[in-house]
Design a protein around this motif. Structure first.
Motif, PDB file in Angstrom:
ATOM      1  N   VAL A  44       1.112  69.992  42.219  1.00 32.59           N
ATOM      2  CA  VAL A  44       2.228  69.431  42.977  1.00 32.59           C
ATOM      3  C   VAL A  44       1.762  68.121  43.596  1.00 32.59           C
ATOM      4  O   VAL A  44       0.641  68.025  44.103  1.00 32.59           O
ATOM      5  CB  VAL A  44       2.755  70.416  44.048  1.00 32.59           C
ATOM      6  CG1 VAL A  44       1.720  70.728  45.108  1.00 32.59           C
ATOM      7  CG2 VAL A  44       4.047  69.903  44.666  1.00 32.59           C
ATOM      8  N   ALA A  45       2.598  67.092  43.524  1.00 38.21           N
ATOM      9  CA  ALA A  45       2.199  65.760  43.985  1.00 38.21           C
ATOM     10  C   ALA A  45       3.387  65.021  44.577  1.00 38.21           C
ATOM     11  O   ALA A  45       4.526  65.148  44.098  1.00 38.21           O
ATOM     12  CB  ALA A  45       1.612  64.955  42.820  1.00 38.21           C
ATOM     13  N   VAL A  46       3.119  64.231  45.613  1.00 38.85           N
ATOM     14  CA  VAL A  46       4.159  63.463  46.275  1.00 38.85           C
ATOM     15  C   VAL A  46       4.479  62.202  45.469  1.00 38.85           C
ATOM     16  O   VAL A  46       3.580  61.533  44.952  1.00 38.85           O
ATOM     17  CB  VAL A  46       3.741  63.099  47.721  1.00 38.85           C
ATOM     18  CG1 VAL A  46       2.497  62.222  47.752  1.00 38.85           C
ATOM     19  CG2 VAL A  46       4.886  62.449  48.481  1.00 38.85           C
ATOM     20  N   PHE A  47       5.774  61.902  45.341  1.00 33.99           N
ATOM     21  CA  PHE A  47       6.251  60.699  44.658  1.00 33.99           C
ATOM     22  C   PHE A  47       7.327  60.038  45.509  1.00 33.99           C
ATOM     23  O   PHE A  47       8.168  60.712  46.104  1.00 33.99           O
ATOM     24  CB  PHE A  47       6.841  61.041  43.284  1.00 33.99           C
ATOM     25  CG  PHE A  47       5.814  61.182  42.190  1.00 33.99           C
ATOM     26  CD1 PHE A  47       5.617  60.168  41.262  1.00 33.99           C
ATOM     27  CD2 PHE A  47       5.051  62.331  42.093  1.00 33.99           C
ATOM     28  CE1 PHE A  47       4.667  60.300  40.259  1.00 33.99           C
ATOM     29  CE2 PHE A  47       4.089  62.472  41.099  1.00 33.99           C
ATOM     30  CZ  PHE A  47       3.900  61.448  40.181  1.00 33.99           C
ATOM     31  N   SER A  48       7.299  58.696  45.531  1.00 34.02           N
ATOM     32  CA  SER A  48       8.321  57.946  46.269  1.00 34.02           C
ATOM     33  C   SER A  48       9.112  57.025  45.345  1.00 34.02           C
ATOM     34  O   SER A  48       9.839  56.158  45.825  1.00 34.02           O
ATOM     35  CB  SER A  48       7.669  57.113  47.386  1.00 34.02           C
ATOM     36  OG  SER A  48       6.783  56.143  46.839  1.00 34.02           O
ATOM     37  N   SER A  49       8.984  57.239  44.033  1.00 32.74           N
ATOM     38  CA  SER A  49       9.631  56.324  43.078  1.00 32.74           C
ATOM     39  C   SER A  49      10.744  56.973  42.279  1.00 32.74           C
ATOM     40  O   SER A  49      11.243  56.388  41.318  1.00 32.74           O
ATOM     41  CB  SER A  49       8.580  55.763  42.113  1.00 32.74           C
ATOM     42  OG  SER A  49       7.982  56.806  41.350  1.00 32.74           O
ATOM     43  N   ILE A  50      11.152  58.189  42.649  1.00 28.57           N
ATOM     44  CA  ILE A  50      12.188  58.883  41.883  1.00 28.57           C
ATOM     45  C   ILE A  50      13.550  58.280  42.197  1.00 28.57           C
ATOM     46  O   ILE A  50      13.934  58.141  43.353  1.00 28.57           O
ATOM     47  CB  ILE A  50      12.182  60.385  42.191  1.00 28.57           C
ATOM     48  CG1 ILE A  50      10.847  60.995  41.741  1.00 28.57           C
ATOM     49  CG2 ILE A  50      13.340  61.093  41.502  1.00 28.57           C
ATOM     50  CD1 ILE A  50      10.676  62.448  42.096  1.00 28.57           C
ATOM     51  N   THR A  51      14.286  57.907  41.145  1.00 27.63           N
ATOM     52  CA  THR A  51      15.581  57.247  41.319  1.00 27.63           C
ATOM     53  C   THR A  51      16.634  57.851  40.400  1.00 27.63           C
ATOM     54  O   THR A  51      16.335  58.340  39.313  1.00 27.63           O
ATOM     55  CB  THR A  51      15.492  55.742  41.029  1.00 27.63           C
ATOM     56  OG1 THR A  51      14.952  55.536  39.714  1.00 27.63           O
ATOM     57  CG2 THR A  51      14.619  55.037  42.049  1.00 27.63           C
TER      58      THR A  51
END
Length: 215
Positions: A44-51
């Motif tokens: 599990v990993a954090v992402f801030s680029s999902i659109t």
């Protein structure tokens, strides 16, 4: 107003440049991507680029940074074709950020951070327990971005799981009811609060507020 030109950016230290450029585009979605390796290792990993890419068919995209170093999430998605997207809440944000640490392949970030995986019948990838919005996604395609050696991954949204209290009568999700956070830059987490919602804008027509009643 302070100005940073391209030459100013080039002269900044790496950390200053990362912080400035990553935060200047505004708030971004804060999500945890859950995957499972072919060997059965949870990731599990954090992402801030999902659109959002489209609603019919339902699709989303996200950016994978250069694969000059191991990208376990990307490796798992390419191997299995499935992943989950889970909104991060206020109580999860510290654990979520810790998933960005460079753990070895096969080490579960769930175990390292205290986040809890949850599974649904017939679905082989983990969701994040406690996330009020959870998406099951299937890999469709990818496009290399040659200018900075990143990859734009395109995926279909196969299913949406959402807490009942977030869903309004017209299908819109009021995320602040679920304490969902956003990311400011690389490491700043904020809880947005709904100010207003508006009807479809038309020329020469007064704008109508769709502000929902307080919950």
């Amino acid at each position: 107003m302070k100005v940073f030109t391209a030459s100013d950016l080039a002269a900044l230290s790496k950390v200053e440049r990362l912080n400035l450029v990553n935060s200047c585009t505004g708030y971004k979605s804060a999500n945890l991507i859950g995957t499972l390796s072919p060997e059965g290792h949870e990731n599990v990993a954090v992402f801030s680029s999902i659109t959002h890419l489209g609603s019919d068919p339902a699709m989303l995209g996200f950016i994978v940074r250069p694969t000059s170093v191991p990208r376990h999430t990307y490796q798992n998605i390419k191997a299995t074709g499935l992943f989950t997207v889970n909104h991060i809440t206020v109580v999860q944000m510290e654990a979520a950020h810790q998933t960005s640490a460079a753990y070895d392949y096969g080490v579960s970030e769930f175990d390292m951070t205290g986040l809890t995986p949850t599974y649904r019948e017939g679905i082989a990838v983990p969701f994040v327990s406690g996330s009020p919005v959870q998406l099951l996604c299937r890999y469709l395609n990818e496009y290399p971005i040659h200018e900075n050696n990143t990859i734009h991954v395109i995926a279909a949204i196969e299913a949406i799981y959402v807490e009942d209290t977030l869903v309004t009568p017209d299908g819109w999700l009021q995320l602040d009811r679920g304490d969902v956070v956003a990311i400011n830059g690389l490491d700043g987490y904020a809880r947005p609060t709904l100010q207003d919602r508006f009807a479809y804008a038309r020329p020469k027509t007064p704008l109508k507020s769709l502000r929902p009643h307080a919950s």
